[in-house]
Motif scaffolding. Sequence first.
Motif, mmCIF file in Angstrom:
data_model
loop_
_atom_site.group_PDB
_atom_site.id
_atom_site.type_symbol
_atom_site.label_atom_id
_atom_site.label_comp_id
_atom_site.label_asym_id
_atom_site.label_seq_id
_atom_site.Cartn_x
_atom_site.Cartn_y
_atom_site.Cartn_z
ATOM 1 N N SER A 67 0.905 -1.197 -0.012
ATOM 2 C CA SER A 67 0.069 -0.026 0.111
ATOM 3 C C SER A 67 0.764 1.378 0.076
ATOM 4 C CB SER A 67 -0.877 0.143 1.179
ATOM 5 O OG SER A 67 0.030 0.089 2.392
ATOM 6 N N GLY A 68 2.111 1.333 0.560
ATOM 7 C CA GLY A 68 3.075 2.303 0.595
ATOM 8 C C GLY A 68 3.487 2.588 -0.788
ATOM 9 N N PHE A 69 3.948 1.453 -1.322
ATOM 10 C CA PHE A 69 4.282 1.638 -2.777
ATOM 11 C C PHE A 69 3.166 2.398 -3.694
ATOM 12 C CE2 PHE A 69 7.845 -1.242 -1.730
ATOM 13 C CZ PHE A 69 8.939 -0.490 -2.145
ATOM 14 N N SER A 70 1.971 1.811 -3.311
ATOM 15 C CA SER A 70 0.791 2.322 -4.256
ATOM 16 C C SER A 70 0.579 3.874 -4.021
ATOM 17 C CB SER A 70 -0.481 1.524 -3.874
ATOM 18 O OG SER A 70 -1.640 1.810 -4.513
ATOM 19 N N ASP A 71 0.644 4.245 -2.866
ATOM 20 C CA ASP A 71 0.618 5.493 -2.570
ATOM 21 C C ASP A 71 1.590 6.378 -3.345
ATOM 22 O OD1 ASP A 71 -1.487 4.965 -0.890
ATOM 23 O OD2 ASP A 71 -0.422 5.077 1.051
ATOM 24 N N LEU A 72 3.067 5.821 -3.275
ATOM 25 C CA LEU A 72 3.897 6.740 -3.994
ATOM 26 C C LEU A 72 3.599 6.859 -5.480
ATOM 27 C CD1 LEU A 72 7.032 5.252 -2.273
ATOM 28 C CD2 LEU A 72 6.090 7.387 -1.908
ATOM 29 N N ALA A 73 3.074 5.629 -6.133
ATOM 30 C CA ALA A 73 2.955 5.504 -7.557
ATOM 31 C C ALA A 73 1.725 6.530 -7.734
ATOM 32 C CB ALA A 73 2.307 4.168 -8.013
ATOM 33 N N ASP A 74 0.872 6.806 -7.044
ATOM 34 C CA ASP A 74 -0.435 7.577 -7.087
ATOM 35 C C ASP A 74 0.003 9.022 -7.137
ATOM 36 O OD1 ASP A 74 -2.079 5.756 -7.289
ATOM 37 O OD2 ASP A 74 -2.842 5.817 -5.082
ATOM 38 N N ARG A 75 0.960 9.349 -6.161
ATOM 39 C CA ARG A 75 1.767 10.437 -6.219
ATOM 40 C C ARG A 75 2.546 10.924 -7.441
ATOM 41 N NH1 ARG A 75 4.989 10.377 -0.790
ATOM 42 N NH2 ARG A 75 5.889 12.140 -1.568
ATOM 43 N N ILE A 76 3.128 9.893 -7.929
ATOM 44 C CA ILE A 76 3.900 10.317 -9.384
ATOM 45 C C ILE A 76 2.791 10.604 -10.338
ATOM 46 C CG2 ILE A 76 5.065 9.298 -10.932
ATOM 47 C CD1 ILE A 76 6.650 7.644 -8.960
ATOM 48 N N SER A 77 1.610 9.893 -10.238
ATOM 49 C CA SER A 77 0.751 10.018 -11.413
ATOM 50 C C SER A 77 0.171 11.491 -11.195
ATOM 51 C CB SER A 77 -0.566 9.136 -11.245
ATOM 52 O OG SER A 77 0.063 7.985 -11.443
ATOM 53 N N MET A 78 -0.034 11.995 -9.984
ATOM 54 C CA MET A 78 -0.614 13.414 -9.857
ATOM 55 C C MET A 78 0.365 14.495 -10.153
ATOM 56 S SD MET A 78 -1.748 15.243 -6.314
ATOM 57 C CE MET A 78 0.026 15.017 -5.509
ATOM 58 N N TYR A 79 1.922 14.238 -9.927
ATOM 59 C CA TYR A 79 2.846 15.197 -10.382
ATOM 60 C C TYR A 79 3.373 15.096 -11.725
ATOM 61 C CZ TYR A 79 3.641 16.085 -5.125
ATOM 62 O OH TYR A 79 3.516 16.411 -4.032
ATOM 63 N N LYS A 80 2.925 14.062 -12.395
ATOM 64 C CA LYS A 80 3.342 13.965 -13.830
ATOM 65 C C LYS A 80 2.354 14.983 -14.768
ATOM 66 C CE LYS A 80 3.466 9.828 -15.568
ATOM 67 N NZ LYS A 80 3.123 8.390 -15.775
ATOM 68 N N GLN A 81 1.193 15.297 -14.012
ATOM 69 C CA GLN A 81 0.381 16.221 -15.047
ATOM 70 C C GLN A 81 1.077 17.609 -15.290
ATOM 71 O OE1 GLN A 81 -2.418 15.157 -16.268
ATOM 72 N NE2 GLN A 81 -1.476 13.086 -14.996
ATOM 73 N N PRO A 82 1.090 18.038 -16.320
ATOM 74 C CA PRO A 82 1.699 19.350 -16.795
ATOM 75 C C PRO A 82 1.158 20.644 -15.776
ATOM 76 C CG PRO A 82 1.235 18.206 -18.688
ATOM 77 C CD PRO A 82 0.388 17.486 -17.435
ATOM 78 N N VAL A 83 2.006 21.571 -15.275
ATOM 79 C CA VAL A 83 1.642 22.631 -14.369
ATOM 80 C C VAL A 83 1.082 23.553 -15.272
ATOM 81 C CG1 VAL A 83 3.411 21.866 -12.706
ATOM 82 C CG2 VAL A 83 3.989 23.715 -14.332
#
Length: 281
Positions: A67-83
Motif C-alpha cells: 500500500s505504501g508503494f501504491s501511494d507513491l505511484a499515485d503521487r507520481i501520477s499526480m505530479y506527472k500532470q503538466p503545471v
Amino acid sequence: MRNLTPVAIGGGGMNLVGNNWLHRRGSGVDFSCRSTGSEHDLAAMVSDFLEIGSAGSDSWCSSDCDSGFSDLADRISMYKQPVDQYERDLTMVVKSLILSISETSQIEKPDACINSSCIIYSLVKLLHSSGYDAALCKSKWQVFGKLPGGEHEFIDVIAHENKSGGSERYIIDIDFRSHFQIARAVKSYNVVLSSLPAIYVGTLTKLKQLLQIMAEAAKYSLEQNSMPFPPWRSFSYLEAKWESPCQRFVTLNSAASSSSHQHCIGLLRRLKSFVGSDFKR
C-alpha cells in the motif's frame, strides 16, 4: 510557436547558471564547489560502503508495504500532470523532435562537454530551431560528508515573460528513469519506477517532488531486502544532479560524428519506443 528572447551568454557560449536558479536553501549542504575526480569519488564511496556497510540496515517489512508503494505511484501520477500550458506544449514538442532524429543522419557531438550525449546536443539544436531558449547544462559538485561528488548533463529551457512578468526554467532529462535503477529491486518498486515519465519535462519544483518520492521508494525496496540505504540513493544526492550550479552551453564548437555511436543509437531507439507508446495512449 512563439519566439523566445535568448538570455545573455558569456564568452565561449558558456554561462554559469546563478544562484537564482540553483542555490540550495535551508539544507545546510553546499554543492557549489567543483570536483575534479567525481567518478573516482563515487567508485571509492561505493567500495567503502559495500565493505563497511551502514547503520540502520535491519530488515524492514510490514503488511503496509504494497500500500505504501501504491501511494507513491499515485503521487507520481499526480505530479506527472503538466503545471501549465507552456509545459504541456514543450513536452509535445520534445517528443516530436525526438521522433524526427534519424539514426542514419550525422549526429553532432559537442567537444566542449565531456561525456555529453549526442542526442542531447541534437535536441538542443532542434529546440533552438523551433524558437526555444534551450541549452545543454553541465552540473558538477564535490564530495560533502557521505555524499559522493559527481556531474550530470541535461537540457534546460528558459521561458521569458511568464504570468508574473519574470522567467521560468524548465528541465529536460531524456533518460530520466535510469537515475533510479537499483539492485534487487522488489516488484512493487519496479511498478513505481515504470510510472515515472521516461523523458522528464517540467519545472525544478516538480522534479524535486518526484526525486523525493523515488528516494522513499528506494529506501522501502532496499529495506525489504535487508540492504542498507546508500548515500547516492538519497534525495540530497539526486537533487544535486539538477540543482547544483552548472555551466549553460548555448553555442558550441562541434565535430560531426557518424551514426556509429552505438550508445547513442541504442538510447535513441529506446526513446522513440517510449514516445511512440505515449502517443498511442
